[in-house]
Design a protein around this motif. Structure first.
Motif, PDB file in Angstrom:
ATOM      1  N   ILE A 163      -7.298  18.100 -10.100  1.00  0.00           N
ATOM      2  CA  ILE A 163      -8.155  18.332  -8.934  1.00  0.00           C
ATOM      3  C   ILE A 163      -7.991  17.215  -7.906  1.00  0.00           C
ATOM      4  O   ILE A 163      -7.972  17.456  -6.707  1.00  0.00           O
ATOM      5  N   LEU A 164      -7.823  15.980  -8.393  1.00  0.00           N
ATOM      6  CA  LEU A 164      -7.740  14.814  -7.511  1.00  0.00           C
ATOM      7  C   LEU A 164      -6.312  14.299  -7.330  1.00  0.00           C
ATOM      8  O   LEU A 164      -6.103  13.184  -6.864  1.00  0.00           O
ATOM      9  N   LYS A 165      -5.322  15.118  -7.650  1.00  0.00           N
ATOM     10  CA  LYS A 165      -3.927  14.664  -7.696  1.00  0.00           C
ATOM     11  C   LYS A 165      -3.393  14.139  -6.369  1.00  0.00           C
ATOM     12  O   LYS A 165      -2.474  13.326  -6.352  1.00  0.00           O
ATOM     13  N   ASP A 166      -3.954  14.549  -5.256  1.00  0.00           N
ATOM     14  CA  ASP A 166      -3.447  14.113  -3.953  1.00  0.00           C
ATOM     15  C   ASP A 166      -4.110  12.838  -3.426  1.00  0.00           C
ATOM     16  O   ASP A 166      -3.759  12.363  -2.355  1.00  0.00           O
ATOM     17  N   ARG A 167      -5.025  12.290  -4.170  1.00  0.00           N
ATOM     18  CA  ARG A 167      -5.726  11.078  -3.723  1.00  0.00           C
ATOM     19  C   ARG A 167      -5.008   9.830  -4.231  1.00  0.00           C
ATOM     20  O   ARG A 167      -4.670   9.731  -5.404  1.00  0.00           O
ATOM     21  N   LEU A 168      -4.806   8.893  -3.360  1.00  0.00           N
ATOM     22  CA  LEU A 168      -4.067   7.678  -3.706  1.00  0.00           C
ATOM     23  C   LEU A 168      -4.868   6.700  -4.554  1.00  0.00           C
ATOM     24  O   LEU A 168      -4.290   5.851  -5.220  1.00  0.00           O
ATOM     25  N   ASN A 169      -6.176   6.806  -4.539  1.00  0.00           N
ATOM     26  CA  ASN A 169      -7.024   5.862  -5.270  1.00  0.00           C
ATOM     27  C   ASN A 169      -7.367   6.333  -6.686  1.00  0.00           C
ATOM     28  O   ASN A 169      -8.208   5.751  -7.354  1.00  0.00           O
ATOM     29  N   VAL A 170      -6.692   7.374  -7.160  1.00  0.00           N
ATOM     30  CA  VAL A 170      -6.990   7.939  -8.469  1.00  0.00           C
ATOM     31  C   VAL A 170      -5.950   7.487  -9.489  1.00  0.00           C
ATOM     32  O   VAL A 170      -4.750   7.516  -9.231  1.00  0.00           O
ATOM     33  N   PHE A 171      -6.447   7.049 -10.649  1.00  0.00           N
ATOM     34  CA  PHE A 171      -5.585   6.608 -11.748  1.00  0.00           C
ATOM     35  C   PHE A 171      -5.872   7.506 -12.941  1.00  0.00           C
ATOM     36  O   PHE A 171      -6.997   7.542 -13.442  1.00  0.00           O
ATOM     37  N   ASN A 172      -4.852   8.241 -13.384  1.00  0.00           N
ATOM     38  CA  ASN A 172      -5.006   9.230 -14.450  1.00  0.00           C
ATOM     39  C   ASN A 172      -4.538   8.683 -15.796  1.00  0.00           C
ATOM     40  O   ASN A 172      -3.407   8.221 -15.919  1.00  0.00           O
ATOM     41  N   ILE A 173      -5.419   8.796 -16.787  1.00  0.00           N
ATOM     42  CA  ILE A 173      -5.153   8.292 -18.132  1.00  0.00           C
ATOM     43  C   ILE A 173      -5.250   9.453 -19.118  1.00  0.00           C
ATOM     44  O   ILE A 173      -6.115  10.328 -18.978  1.00  0.00           O
ATOM     45  N   PHE A 174      -4.373   9.440 -20.111  1.00  0.00           N
ATOM     46  CA  PHE A 174      -4.484  10.377 -21.227  1.00  0.00           C
ATOM     47  C   PHE A 174      -4.625   9.552 -22.499  1.00  0.00           C
ATOM     48  O   PHE A 174      -3.838   8.635 -22.733  1.00  0.00           O
ATOM     49  N   VAL A 175      -5.632   9.874 -23.317  1.00  0.00           N
ATOM     50  CA  VAL A 175      -5.890   9.132 -24.546  1.00  0.00           C
ATOM     51  C   VAL A 175      -5.532  10.025 -25.734  1.00  0.00           C
ATOM     52  O   VAL A 175      -5.990  11.167 -25.832  1.00  0.00           O
ATOM     53  N   CYS A 176      -4.712   9.476 -26.622  1.00  0.00           N
ATOM     54  CA  CYS A 176      -4.312  10.191 -27.823  1.00  0.00           C
ATOM     55  C   CYS A 176      -4.502   9.275 -29.032  1.00  0.00           C
ATOM     56  O   CYS A 176      -4.834   8.102 -28.880  1.00  0.00           O
ATOM     57  N   ALA A 177      -4.310   9.835 -30.214  1.00  0.00           N
ATOM     58  CA  ALA A 177      -4.390   9.070 -31.466  1.00  0.00           C
ATOM     59  C   ALA A 177      -3.764   9.911 -32.560  1.00  0.00           C
ATOM     60  O   ALA A 177      -3.622  11.139 -32.419  1.00  0.00           O
ATOM     61  N   ASP A 178      -3.400   9.268 -33.651  1.00  0.00           N
ATOM     62  CA  ASP A 178      -2.866   9.986 -34.801  1.00  0.00           C
ATOM     63  C   ASP A 178      -3.916  10.974 -35.309  1.00  0.00           C
ATOM     64  O   ASP A 178      -5.119  10.675 -35.318  1.00  0.00           O
ATOM     65  N   LYS A 179      -3.440  12.124 -35.766  1.00  0.00           N
ATOM     66  CA  LYS A 179      -4.343  13.172 -36.241  1.00  0.00           C
ATOM     67  C   LYS A 179      -5.248  12.672 -37.363  1.00  0.00           C
ATOM     68  O   LYS A 179      -6.449  12.956 -37.376  1.00  0.00           O
ATOM     69  N   GLU A 180      -4.697  11.926 -38.310  1.00  0.00           N
ATOM     70  CA  GLU A 180      -5.511  11.439 -39.432  1.00  0.00           C
ATOM     71  C   GLU A 180      -6.623  10.508 -38.962  1.00  0.00           C
ATOM     72  O   GLU A 180      -7.743  10.566 -39.478  1.00  0.00           O
ATOM     73  N   ASP A 181      -6.341   9.661 -37.997  1.00  0.00           N
ATOM     74  CA  ASP A 181      -7.370   8.777 -37.440  1.00  0.00           C
ATOM     75  C   ASP A 181      -8.466   9.590 -36.763  1.00  0.00           C
ATOM     76  O   ASP A 181      -9.656   9.285 -36.890  1.00  0.00           O
ATOM     77  N   ARG A 182      -8.069  10.606 -36.051  1.00  0.00           N
ATOM     78  CA  ARG A 182      -9.036  11.459 -35.366  1.00  0.00           C
ATOM     79  C   ARG A 182      -9.914  12.195 -36.371  1.00  0.00           C
ATOM     80  O   ARG A 182     -11.133  12.290 -36.194  1.00  0.00           O
ATOM     81  N   ILE A 183      -9.300  12.704 -37.427  1.00  0.00           N
ATOM     82  CA  ILE A 183     -10.062  13.412 -38.462  1.00  0.00           C
ATOM     83  C   ILE A 183     -11.076  12.465 -39.095  1.00  0.00           C
ATOM     84  O   ILE A 183     -12.261  12.809 -39.235  1.00  0.00           O
ATOM     85  N   ARG A 184     -10.635  11.282 -39.483  1.00  0.00           N
ATOM     86  CA  ARG A 184     -11.562  10.314 -40.097  1.00  0.00           C
ATOM     87  C   ARG A 184     -12.704   9.955 -39.148  1.00  0.00           C
ATOM     88  O   ARG A 184     -13.862   9.853 -39.571  1.00  0.00           O
TER      89      ARG A 184
END
Length: 161
Positions: A70-91
């Motif tokens: 939605i905000l892809k055209d704004r210069l002041n936006v910083f996009n982060i994606f957070v992931c983790a190993d499946k086993e860590d997420r399950i625990r």
């Protein structure tokens, strides 16, 4: 710079903890699905998108809701994606929600699938595609407790804050 941070995440990665810590360090609010849905009357995507654009007029952190697109055209936006190993997420989900291994695994699968479907439905893109984010944080490798400080160091070096 009036920094706006969007944070997409797989379920159970600890992204909300990172967002809250960043919020404290940067003295800016965090907006999530529940908050955004409270800002609109009809829960239609167009209404949510407009609410997100309005919230992004001032520095903030927005969790999910396709905010990175939605905000892809704004210069002041910083996009982060957070992931983790499946086993860590399950625990993590087993502990947080007092679920069995199987129930936590199912909840993670179902929630991630819902997020991927929502993202694709509204953007036509693949959720989690590295090309749509400025930074990917793997909380299994970096530790949830370290991610906010890593981001702060980066923001300072780039003169974002």
């Amino acid at each position: 710079m009036k920094l706006v941070i969007t944070m997409s995440r797989r379920f159970g990665t600890g992204a909300s903890i990172i967002a809250e810590e960043l919020s404290k360090l940067l003295h800016i609010p965090v907006y999530d699905k529940a908050y955004i849905e409270q800002q609109v009357h009809d829960c239609l995507y167009a209404s949510e998108a407009e609410a997100i654009r309005k919230l992004a007029e001032t520095p903030c952190i927005i969790l999910g809701r396709c905010a990175s697109d939605i905000l892809k055209d704004r210069l002041n936006v910083f996009n982060i994606f957070v992931c983790a190993d499946k086993e860590d997420r399950i625990r993590r989900i087993m502990e947080l929600e007092q679920l069995s291994y199987e129930d936590a695994e199912k909840k993670i699968h179902d929630t991630d699938q819902q997020r991927a479907n929502y993202y694709y439905e509204h953007t036509g893109k693949t959720w989690g595609d590295v090309n749509d984010y400025h930074m990917i944080l793997d909380t299994s490798k970096l530790g949830i407790e370290n991610c906010a400080n890593i981001l702060m160091q980066y923001f300072k070096r780039q003169d974002y804050i």
